[in-house]
Design a protein around this motif. Sequence first.
Motif, PDB file in Angstrom:
ATOM      1  N   LEU A 116       0.868  -1.205  -0.079  1.00 35.41           N
ATOM      2  CA  LEU A 116       0.048  -0.106   0.159  1.00 35.41           C
ATOM      3  C   LEU A 116       0.922   1.221  -0.081  1.00 35.41           C
ATOM      4  CD1 LEU A 116      -2.461  -0.964   2.688  1.00 35.41           C
ATOM      5  CD2 LEU A 116      -2.844  -1.364   0.387  1.00 35.41           C
ATOM      6  N   GLU A 117       0.550   2.130  -0.892  1.00 37.47           N
ATOM      7  CA  GLU A 117       1.145   3.621  -0.835  1.00 37.47           C
ATOM      8  C   GLU A 117       0.753   4.234   0.257  1.00 37.47           C
ATOM      9  OE1 GLU A 117       0.711   7.364  -3.396  1.00 37.47           O
ATOM     10  OE2 GLU A 117       2.077   5.909  -4.381  1.00 37.47           O
ATOM     11  N   LEU A 118       1.927   4.872   1.125  1.00 36.48           N
ATOM     12  CA  LEU A 118       1.395   5.987   2.288  1.00 36.48           C
ATOM     13  C   LEU A 118       2.079   7.257   1.853  1.00 36.48           C
ATOM     14  CD1 LEU A 118       3.066   3.817   5.371  1.00 36.48           C
ATOM     15  CD2 LEU A 118       0.613   4.182   4.348  1.00 36.48           C
ATOM     16  N   SER A 119       1.640   8.324   2.267  1.00 34.61           N
ATOM     17  CA  SER A 119       2.292   9.698   1.886  1.00 34.61           C
ATOM     18  C   SER A 119       2.041  10.387   3.283  1.00 34.61           C
ATOM     19  CB  SER A 119       1.591  10.375   0.683  1.00 34.61           C
ATOM     20  OG  SER A 119       0.314  10.850   1.120  1.00 34.61           O
ATOM     21  N   THR A 120       3.210  11.086   3.394  1.00 33.28           N
ATOM     22  CA  THR A 120       2.997  11.799   4.648  1.00 33.28           C
ATOM     23  C   THR A 120       3.192  13.405   4.329  1.00 33.28           C
ATOM     24  OG1 THR A 120       5.352  11.802   4.996  1.00 33.28           O
ATOM     25  CG2 THR A 120       4.109  10.260   6.275  1.00 33.28           C
ATOM     26  N   ALA A 121       2.610  14.366   4.955  1.00 33.17           N
ATOM     27  CA  ALA A 121       2.643  15.808   4.965  1.00 33.17           C
ATOM     28  C   ALA A 121       3.080  16.306   6.404  1.00 33.17           C
ATOM     29  CB  ALA A 121       1.232  16.473   4.571  1.00 33.17           C
ATOM     30  N   THR A 122       4.240  16.483   6.386  1.00 36.81           N
ATOM     31  CA  THR A 122       4.981  16.625   7.874  1.00 36.81           C
ATOM     32  C   THR A 122       5.149  18.332   7.872  1.00 36.81           C
ATOM     33  OG1 THR A 122       6.270  14.798   7.427  1.00 36.81           O
ATOM     34  CG2 THR A 122       6.991  16.388   9.075  1.00 36.81           C
ATOM     35  N   SER A 123       4.532  18.654   9.098  1.00 34.70           N
ATOM     36  CA  SER A 123       4.398  20.151   9.388  1.00 34.70           C
ATOM     37  C   SER A 123       5.527  20.515  10.599  1.00 34.70           C
ATOM     38  CB  SER A 123       3.149  20.613  10.076  1.00 34.70           C
ATOM     39  OG  SER A 123       2.656  19.624  11.062  1.00 34.70           O
ATOM     40  N   HIS A 124       6.043  19.437  11.284  1.00 34.07           N
ATOM     41  CA  HIS A 124       7.025  19.594  12.320  1.00 34.07           C
ATOM     42  C   HIS A 124       7.962  18.250  12.377  1.00 34.07           C
ATOM     43  CE1 HIS A 124       8.827  20.972  16.130  1.00 34.07           C
ATOM     44  NE2 HIS A 124       8.594  19.632  16.546  1.00 34.07           N
ATOM     45  N   ILE A 125       9.288  18.413  12.390  1.00 31.30           N
ATOM     46  CA  ILE A 125      10.253  17.438  12.663  1.00 31.30           C
ATOM     47  C   ILE A 125      11.134  18.060  13.505  1.00 31.30           C
ATOM     48  CG2 ILE A 125      11.218  17.674  10.346  1.00 31.30           C
ATOM     49  CD1 ILE A 125      11.886  14.714  10.504  1.00 31.30           C
ATOM     50  N   ASP A 126      11.775  17.141  14.556  1.00 29.58           N
ATOM     51  CA  ASP A 126      12.801  18.015  15.577  1.00 29.58           C
ATOM     52  C   ASP A 126      13.323  16.755  16.222  1.00 29.58           C
ATOM     53  OD1 ASP A 126      14.362  19.650  16.488  1.00 29.58           O
ATOM     54  OD2 ASP A 126      13.207  20.677  18.008  1.00 29.58           O
TER      55      ASP A 126
END
Length: 147
Positions: free
Chosen positions: A98-108
């Motif tokens: 299955l294809e996943l997609s992420t829209a990331t607003s914060h990474i730290d």
Amino acid sequence: MVSLQTEQLPVKITVNTTIHNGSEKETYELITFGHFYQKANSVYLRYEEFLEEGTIQTIAKISGQEGSLLRTGAVKMRIPFRKNKTAIGSYETPYGVLELSTATSHIDHSFDEELKQGEFTFLYRLNMQGSVTGTYQLSIRFEEDHS
């Protein structure tokens, strides 16, 4: 962080996941043990989860404003993170990938060399096969394991 360039620090890890989907909210917590280390310009946490389906090995990686969660074993999943961008990953099932997609607003990430503790944080919207599954707030706290 020079001392962690080649050695892996044994750590106790607390993974907290909160999923918001419309008005619904689910929260999960996992406490496990693993290792924290640095290679080049990336930091890593490696740990195992033990489920009914079997063992899952997870590697969380952060490098600047990008990162990933790689899970192998009973679950095979690759979740990429790119701040303020959409990234494509995958989730393998017995019936296909299955294809996943992420829209990331914060990474730290943070690490206190003196206290030997830190945290990885991710905030992202997850889509599976084009459908929104929710907004995920993932916090992985860790501290040196003295046992």
